[in-house]
Design an enzyme around this catalytic site. Structure first.
Site, short mmCIF file in Angstrom:
data_model
loop_
_atom_site.label_atom_id
_atom_site.label_comp_id
_atom_site.label_asym_id
_atom_site.label_seq_id
_atom_site.Cartn_x
_atom_site.Cartn_y
_atom_site.Cartn_z
N ASP A 230 0.04 -7.37 -51.91
CA ASP A 230 -0.59 -6.84 -53.12
C ASP A 230 0.45 -6.13 -53.99
O ASP A 230 1.29 -5.38 -53.49
CB ASP A 230 -1.70 -5.86 -52.73
CG ASP A 230 -2.49 -5.36 -53.90
OD1 ASP A 230 -3.13 -6.19 -54.58
OD2 ASP A 230 -2.48 -4.14 -54.14
N GLU A 279 11.23 -13.68 -36.84
CA GLU A 279 11.34 -13.38 -35.41
C GLU A 279 10.15 -13.92 -34.62
O GLU A 279 10.25 -14.11 -33.41
CB GLU A 279 11.41 -11.87 -35.21
CG GLU A 279 12.70 -11.21 -35.69
CD GLU A 279 12.62 -9.70 -35.57
OE1 GLU A 279 11.67 -9.22 -34.91
OE2 GLU A 279 13.50 -9.00 -36.12
#
Length: 572
Positions: A230, A279
Site C-alpha cells: 500500500d 530466500e
C-alpha cells in the site's frame, strides 16, 4: 443457444482437436506464476460473513474458496485484516502480526492460506508500510514520552510555525482533506498524509526498516505467497519536508511529482525486501501500489532486483476510445518490457467507482475515483463486459475486483449515516465516495443480504434491492450471464497457448472505432481480439473461429456484425 454456451461447446471441441493445450494442474503451478496470473481482490469485510455479524471475515472467505477455484483465477489478494481501530477500513494498522477480531484469528488466516493452496490458489496479503494507526504501540509511546523521545523519531514529529508554533510545519495537504498535520497536547505536530488516525512512519529510522523486515518474515513463514504494498511510493519524504505551494491539491488516484511521493530512496527499501522474498521457496512476490508522474517512473519499482509487479493505474483511468486505449496499451507494454517485468491490467478496485458505472460516466478518462452519477445500467454493463474481455486478452497479469464478475454497478445512493470512508466526513480532498464499490457482494436469495451471512441479518453496508438478479446463484449456469462470461474467458486465457507469453501483441488494421490485435504461439498468430469501442455497429471480416463474445453478435460465414461496446475473441 447463448453466446457463452457456444463458447463452452467450442472449448470442448477445440480441446478434443488439440487446438488448445490442457490447463495446468493445481498441484504444480508453473514457475513465475505471477507473470501472467489473474489475481482476484477480496475486500474481506464485504466478501462473506461466517458468523452473522454483518461483516465479512476470514472463515467466510475460506468457505467460498470453491467458488474462486471454479471462477478460474490464479491467486487472491486480501485487503487488510490486521488488528485495527478501523478508522480507514483496516488501512490503519495497530498490530501487523495479529488478525483483528472482526475478521478472525491468526489460526483462521493460516487455515485460509492452507485451504487456498489446496485449491491451487496463491494468497497475497496487503501490507501498509507508509503509516500505522494512531493506536499502534509505537505511536502511543511517542505521545506519552513527549518531544525528543526515541519513539517520536519513528514518526514525523515537528514543531509548528508561527509565533507560538500554532501553524503546521509545512503546507502539505492530506489526501483525505485538510492539512497533513495534527497538533498534539504538548504543542508538536505529526505528519499524516491520510487521516489523522494514520501517522506516517519515518522510514529514515533503522528501527522502522527492521520492523517491517520482521513483519514480512512473519507472514511469509505463515505461508503467504506475496504482498500488495500500500502507498509503495510514499515511504520516503524529501529532506527538510519543503513546502509545495499554497495551491497544492493531492488526490488519492493521481498524485503527481511531490516532495513526499516517488522519491528515489524508496528503491533501496524494496531491494532489501526482494532479498527476503527470494530466500523463500515457491516464487513469493510483491506488488506495488505506486503512483508516479509517468509509466517509466512506475517501472522503476519492478526492476529485476526490486518488486515483481506494479499496478497500472494509468490504464484504469484511460478513456474508452480507440486512440487512448491503444496508446496506453502501447506505453504500458513498452515501459514494463524495458525492465523485463509483466504489465498489469485492472479496471476496478476498492478505491474507485466500479467500471460498470465508471466507463459510461467517464468516457473522457477523468480520474476514476470521483463522485459517481447514475448511468443506464444496461449500457454500463455492456461496456464493462467489453472492457473486461479486452483486458483479459492483453499480455501480462490481470486483477479482478470482487463482484465485477457479477457485473455489479456502483452503489450511488448510500445514506450519509451508512458511509464509513473517512474522507467523506472531511471538508475537502479525496472525494469520500469509496463506500459505493465496497458494498457486500450478493451470493443467493431474493432479498438482502443475499446469502452474505448465515442468519439473514443486515450487512455492514446496505445492498440494493436490484441485486437479486445479479447474485452468484442467479447467474451460475446461465449462458448469457456476466459470471459465465468471466468463467469462459478465464478458461480460454488459462488454456490458449497464445495467451501465456507476456510480450506478444501485434496490432491489426481495423475499421474506424474498432481496436484489433493478434497474439502468437510458436511465431504464428493464433489468436485475435476485436473490440468495437464506437457507438455504431461495425461489420468486420471473420478471420477464424469465434472463441468468445462479450455480447450478442450477428455472425455470418464470412463476416460478423459487432454492436457497439462488444469484444470478440477469435482462434485463427
Amino acid at each position: 443457444m447463448g453466446y457463452v454456451t457456444r463458447v463452452s461447446c467450442l472449448l470442448a471441441f477445440l480441446a478434443m482437436t488439440d487446438q488448445l493445450i490442457a490447463p495446468p494442474t493445481v498441484e504444480a503451478p508453473p514457475a513465475s506464476w505471477w507473470r501472467n496470473a489473474v489475481i482476484y481482490q477480496i475486500y474481506p469485510r464485504s466478501f462473506a460473513d461466517s458468523n452473522g455479524d454483518g461483516i465479512g471475515d476470514l472463515p467466510g472467505i475460506s468457505s467460498r474458496l470453491p467458488y474462486l477455484k471454479d471462477l478460474g483465477v490464479d491467486a487472491v489478494w486480501l485487503s487488510p485484516f490486521y488488528s485495527s481501530p478501523q478508522a480507514d477500513a483496516g488501512y490503519d494498522v495497530s498490530d501487523y502480526r495479529t488478525v483483528d477480531p472482526i475478521f478472525g484469528t491468526v489460526a483462521d488466516a493460516s487455515e485460509l492460506i492452507a485451504g487456498a493452496h489446496a485449491f491451487g490458489l496463491r494468497v497475497i496479503v496487503d501490507l501498509v508500510p507508509n503509516h500505522s494507526s494512531d493506536q499502534h504501540e509505537w505511536f502511543q509511546k511517542a505521545l506519552a514520552e513527549g518531544p525528543g523521545s526515541l519513539f517520536r523519531e519513528r514518526y514525523h514529529f515537528r514543531p509548528g510555525k508561527g509565533e507560538n508554533g500554532e501553524l503546521p510545519p509545512n503546507d502539505w495537504p492530506s489526501i483525505f482533506g485538510g492539512p497533513a498535520w495534527t497538533r498534539v497536547a504538548d504543542g508538536e505536530w505529526y505528519l499524516h498524509l491520510f487521516a489523522p488516525a494514520q501517522p506516517d512512519f519515518n522510514w529514515e529510522h533503522p528501527a522502522v526498516r527492521d520492523e517491517f523486515r520482521t513483519i514480512l518474515r512473519f507472514w511469509l513463514d505463515l505461508g503467504v505467497d506475496g504482498f500488495r504494498i500500500d502507498v509503495a511510493h510514499g515511504l520516503i519524504k524529501e529532506d527538510g519536508l519543503p513546502d509545495v505551494g499554497s495551491d497544492a491539491e493531492w488526490h488519492l488516484l493521481g498524485v503527481g511529482e511531490s516532495p513526499c511521493f516517488d522519491r528515489d530512496g524508496v528503491h533501496e527499501i524494496y531491494r532489501s525486501w526482494r532479498q527476503i522474498l527470494d530466500e523463500y521457496p515457491g516464487d513469493r512476490i510483491a506488488v506495488a501500489e505506486a503512483w508516479a508522474p509517468n509509466l517509466t517512473r512506475v517501472a522503476h519499482y519492478v526492476r529485476e532486483d526490486e518488486l515483481h509487479q506494479a499496478f497500472n493505474f494509468s490504464y484504469l483511468g484511460t478513456a474508452w476510445n480507440v486512440h487512448e486505449q491503444r496508446q496506453m496499451i502501447d506505453e504500458s507494454l513498452a515501459a514494463m518490457n524495458a525492465v523485463g517485468a509483466p504489465t498489469t491490467w485492472t479496471l476496478s478496485n476498492h478505491d474507485v467507482v466500479r467500471h460498470t458505472t465508471r466507463l459510461l460516466q467517464r468516457a473522457d478518462g477523468e480520474v476514476a475515483g470521483r463522485k459517481p452519477v447514475e448511468v443506464d445500467p444496461v449500457a454500463g454493463l455492456r461496456r464493462a463486459r467489453a472492457a473486461s474481455a479486452l483486458m483479459l486478452a492483453l499480455p501480462g497479469s490481470a486483477y479482478i475486483y470482487q463482484g465485477e464478475e457479477l457485473g455489479l454497478p456502483e452503489v450511488i445512493d448510500l445514506p450519509a449515516e451508512a458511509r464509513q470512508d473517512p474522507a467523506f466526513h472531511r471538508a475537502a480532498g479525496q472525494d469520500g465516495y469509496r463506500d459505493g464499490c465496497r458494498v457486500p457482494i450478493p451470493w443467493s436469495g431474493e432479498v438482502a443480504p443475499y446469502g452474505f451471512g448465515p442468519d439473514g441479518g443486515a450487512s455492514w453496508l446496505p445492498q440494493p434491492d436490484s441485486w437479486a438478479g445479479l447474485s452468484v446463484a442467479a447467474q451460475a449456469g446461465v449462458p448469457d450471464s456476466t459470471l459465465e462470461l468471466y468463467r469462459a474467458a478465464l478458461a480460454v486465457r488459462r488454456s490458449h497457448p497464445a495467451l501465456q507469453p507476456i510480450d506478444n501483441l501485434r496490432w491489426v488494421t481495423a475499421p474506424a472505432g474498432v481496436l484489433a490485435f493478434e497474439r502468437f504461439a510458436d511465431g504464428a498468430p493464433v489468436f485475435r481480439c476485436t473490440v468495437n469501442l464506437g457507438d455504431q455497429p461495425v461489420t468486420v471480416d471473420r478471420p477464424g473461429e469465434l472463441l468468445l463474445t462479450s455480447g450478442p453478435v450477428e455472425a455470418g460465414p464470412d463476416q460478423v456484425v459487432l454492436p457497439p461496446d462488444t469484444t470478440v475473441w477469435w482462434s485463427l
